[in-house]
Design an enzyme around this catalytic site. Structure first.
Site, PDB file in Angstrom:
ATOM      1  N   ALA A  31       0.826  -1.203   0.000  1.00 26.17           N
ATOM      2  CA  ALA A  31       0.000   0.000   0.000  1.00 26.17           C
ATOM      3  C   ALA A  31       0.864   1.258   0.000  1.00 26.17           C
ATOM      4  CB  ALA A  31      -0.929   0.001   1.215  1.00 26.17           C
ATOM      5  N   GLU A  32       1.939   1.247   0.767  1.00 27.21           N
ATOM      6  CA  GLU A  32       2.825   2.412   0.832  1.00 27.21           C
ATOM      7  C   GLU A  32       3.543   2.630  -0.491  1.00 27.21           C
ATOM      8  OE1 GLU A  32       3.621   1.709   5.621  1.00 27.21           O
ATOM      9  OE2 GLU A  32       5.041   0.967   4.112  1.00 27.21           O
ATOM     10  N   ASP A  65       6.940  -5.908  10.972  1.00 31.75           N
ATOM     11  CA  ASP A  65       7.947  -5.497  11.948  1.00 31.75           C
ATOM     12  C   ASP A  65       9.015  -6.582  12.096  1.00 31.75           C
ATOM     13  OD1 ASP A  65       6.377  -3.223  12.446  1.00 31.75           O
ATOM     14  OD2 ASP A  65       5.265  -4.239  14.035  1.00 31.75           O
TER      15      ASP A  65
END
Length: 516
Positions: free
Chosen positions: A212-213, A284
């Site tokens: 998405a980024e 992460d």
């Protein structure tokens, strides 16, 4: 220093001690938060509204965001310092305690009276997330941002690498970027940001946007049902230029990840997706393992494969989880006895074909794994949906290569090949050609390295008779097992050289391989 990985059993034993021995100091600067997972039973609806009643049975808390990245780094063997903003509230105190309990240095965790600790609480009924409750600030006070920036130099002192985790909550503004640019030095810098363009001025070594980024940055739509990796690869230049990064790794959830470098080099990993929707924080974990592996001196492509493996570990768990060095080694160790026999492979291929997937077959000795091999296998995977690698048995390899080969036994070769994310199935064959195997599984694509032509392959006619296609991949002569073995034995005229392991990026992998 780059260490050749020749067998997965050795890798599984070697990895914990290697990471523990390296134990790099990593500073994590970012948006910290507390995750909550509140679960219970649903047996009725409330009287006030048509809403289910969750009778709470368990409350679990875990560090989230940058704090989860720090926790994963610590679990994988790094010495971690965390820099972030918390408030004088129960969530902030709980978050600090959880980080300290994991061994992270929290002296850079800044508590400010005008800050509210970011929280994300999930309400779970049975096996379904019913609701998520987020508590965030509309605006982080400038005074709090200045105090956060002031904590950065101390955290960087003595650190080998820096990870920036910018999730757009407003804490990492210009003040932090200015201080980081001033004190970064030659440290490895990895930026995991919602908008990595904001960090282009400090030229990160790696940026790690998710799908998405990356789509937002590139101004495009990435449909999950299309080849997102190919779409992103086509915009590699724009992505690298706009982020100012030495290299970019786009994480594509169920489709793995894609590395892109300025010289056109790429490296692809494949994920082991699950339908479970109660996992959180795999990104992460990926960033933490990628950073640690680079800081410990592993090549960039190997670091990506390890990061993908670590993410695969946590995505199969519920809640916000971490992958420890032991977890990663155990996961890699599962590949040590991974070669399928003929009947098992035929059944697996039949299942894959019934699901509409195209089968790609390649074969070779794959004795001492090198970058040419991984590039070659990545190319082969991209020809279809399922990649089957057939390894010459030890006896077959001796007949082909001579009495001093193979260097590694078939079980070891099968293990390390199976551990590559691009490989779906591994088998071992004892014949001089893979013709019996081709007749058994009838691949849609038969891939070979560019040192061959279809006319040179006795099996080409069999592939075509089975309805398949022969595809010749790229080949670069400098990347062959024979050359590697000569260097190991000291007979090569020049020594192997390795690029800097902790900053910047490695050169692109060779565009091809001799699968010897």
């Amino acid at each position: 220093m780059s260490t050749p990985l020749s067998d997965v059993s050795g890798l599984a034993d070697w990895l914990p001690s290697r990471l523990a021995e390296a134990a790099p100091q990593v500073a994590v600067v970012g948006d910290v938060m507390l995750d909550g997972w509140f679960s219970g039973r649903i047996e009725r609806f409330c009287r006030e509204a048509p809403a289910p009643v969750v009778d709470m049975t368990k409350r679990e808390y875990a560090p989230g965001g940058a704090a989860n990245t720090a926790l994963n780094l610590a679990a994988l063997g790094a010495r971690v310092r965390i820099v972030g903003l918390i408030g004088p509230d129960d969530a902030g105190r709980r978050l600090r305690a959880l980080l300290q309990g994991a061994g992270a240095d929290t002296s850079g965790l800044v508590e400010h009276e005008d800050v509210l600790t970011t929280t994300k609480y999930r309400i779970i009924g049975g096996d379904q997330i019913m609701l998520r409750l987020d508590e965030t600030m509309d605006r982080v006070p400038e005074a709090a941002q200045e105090r956060l920036a002031a904590a950065v130099p101390t955290a960087l002192a003595g650190s080998d690498a820096v990870v920036v985790c910018d999730y757009g909550t407003g804490g990492l503004g210009e003040a932090v970027r200015t201080v980081l640019a001033r004190h970064r030095g030659g440290r490895l810098l990895v930026v995991d940001a919602h908008d990595p363009r904001l960090w282009s001025g400090i030229a990160p070594d790696l940026v790690t946007p998710n799908a998405a980024e990356a789509a937002a940055l590139l101004g495009m739509t990435l449909d999950p049902d299309t080849d997102r990796a190919a779409a992103v690869a086509g915009q590699a230049g724009k992505l690298l230029e706009s982020t100012g990064a030495g290299a970019a790794v786009v994480t594509l959830d169920k489709d793995g990840s894609l590395l892109m470098m300025h010289d056109g080099g790429t490296h692809r990993t494949w994920a082991s997706p699950v339908t479970e929707k109660q996992a959180s924080g795999a990104g992460d974990t990926y960033v933490a393992c990628l950073t640690l592996a680079r800081a410990a001196g592993l090549p960039l492509s190997t670091s990506l494969d390890l990061a993908q493996a670590a993410a695969d570990v946590v995505v199969h768990r519920r809640g916000t989880s971490v992958c420890s060095t032991t977890d990663l080694a155990a996961h890699l160790g599962t590949f040590s006895d991974s070669a399928l026999d003929a009947e098992e492979l035929s059944q697996a291929v039949a299942t894959e074909r019934a699901a509409g997937r195209r089968i790609v077959l390649t074969n070779g000795c794959f004795d001492v794994l090198h970058r040419g091999h991984t590039r070659y296998l990545t190319q082969a995977k991209q020809l279809g949906d399922v990649l089957v690698v057939a390894l010459n048995s030890d006896a077959s390899a001796r007949r082909l290569k001579g009495p001093d080969r193979p260097i590694n036994a078939a079980a070891d070769r099968a293990g390390i090949i199976a551990a590559l994310s691009c490989v779906d199935y591994v088998t071992v064959f004892d014949t001089d050609t893979p013709i019996p195997l081709i007749e058994a599984i009838r691949p849609d694509i038969y891939a070979k390295g560019g040192d061959y032509s279809p006319e040179m392959l006795e099996e080409a006619a069999v592939v075509e008779a089975c309805g398949g296609e022969v595809c010749i991949l790229d080949y670069v002569a400098d990347h062959s097992t024979t050359a590697v073995v000569r260097r190991i034995r000291g007979s090569a005229p020049t020594a192997i050289t390795n690029p800097s392991p902790t900053a910047g990026t490695n050169p692109a992998p060779a565009a091809g391989a001799d699968p010897a």
